[in-house]
Design a protein around this motif. Structure first.
Motif, PDB file in Angstrom:
ATOM      1  N   PRO A   1      25.523 149.689 -79.461  1.00 47.46           N
ATOM      2  CA  PRO A   1      26.827 149.326 -80.034  1.00 47.46           C
ATOM      3  C   PRO A   1      26.821 147.934 -80.667  1.00 47.46           C
ATOM      4  N   ILE A   2      27.673 147.768 -81.635  1.00 48.43           N
ATOM      5  CA  ILE A   2      27.880 146.467 -82.280  1.00 48.43           C
ATOM      6  C   ILE A   2      28.694 145.599 -81.322  1.00 48.43           C
ATOM      7  N   ASP A   3      28.282 144.332 -81.179  1.00 45.49           N
ATOM      8  CA  ASP A   3      29.050 143.430 -80.322  1.00 45.49           C
ATOM      9  C   ASP A   3      29.581 142.244 -81.134  1.00 45.49           C
ATOM     10  N   LEU A   4      30.320 141.392 -80.467  1.00 45.48           N
ATOM     11  CA  LEU A   4      30.953 140.253 -81.130  1.00 45.48           C
ATOM     12  C   LEU A   4      29.921 139.315 -81.752  1.00 45.48           C
ATOM     13  N   ASP A   5      28.775 139.125 -81.086  1.00 50.50           N
ATOM     14  CA  ASP A   5      27.718 138.270 -81.637  1.00 50.50           C
ATOM     15  C   ASP A   5      27.202 138.813 -82.969  1.00 50.50           C
TER      16      ASP A   5
END
Length: 153
Positions: free
Chosen positions: A48-52
């Motif tokens: 998954p894509i994260d905030l970083d």
């Protein structure tokens, strides 16, 4: 004008995303109220894509956009994941969505309707096959107005 901007932003964003091992899902440039928003949706296979990820891409893309200056006037840049109801834009998106629930709207009626929700069972020869409530519907890709993954409860 906004289509030209989104195409230019895609060209600027692609090398940045490829270097990060990410995929460009979609680019939107639209006015909401008094403000313009440039939204870039990113994803990655298997994680998954994260905030970083979003922050890193936002910083690099912001610098590249400042340098190229393809957008007249002020706008807000937003970089995010497409979410669970990911849009289907490219042929590769449809291929990955085979076996999943989709929601599709068309420009003109097909078999008397313009909205379809069901399982995408096949994509070949620019035809989408959707199994909807026990019936099979074939939708030509050029008749699709919008398509996205659909959450089933």
């Amino acid at each position: 004008m906004s289509r030209q901007i989104t195409e230019t932003v895609e060209k600027i964003a692609l090398p940045i995303l490829e270097a990060e091992g990410l995929e460009l899902v979609d680019v939107e440039y639209k006015k909401e109220g008094q403000n313009w928003f440039l939204r870039v949706f990113i994803d990655r296979e298997g994680k998954p894509i994260d905030l970083d990820d979003c922050s890193r891409v936002s910083e690099r893309l912001s610098e590249a956009l400042d340098e190229a200056d393809p957008i007249p006037g002020a706008y807000f840049l937003e970089v995010s994941s497409p979410g669970a109801e990911r849009p289907l834009k490219k042929e590769a998106d449809y291929r990955k969505a085979v076996g999943k629930n989709v929601y599709i709207t068309t420009y003109e009626p097909i078999e008397g309707q313009k909205a379809f929700e069901g399982v995408l069972t096949r994509f070949e020869d620019n035809q989408i096959t959707v199994e909807e409530q026990g019936k099979t519907v074939q939708i030509p890709l050029d008749k699709v107005a919008k398509a996205r993954l659909a959450i089933v409860f």
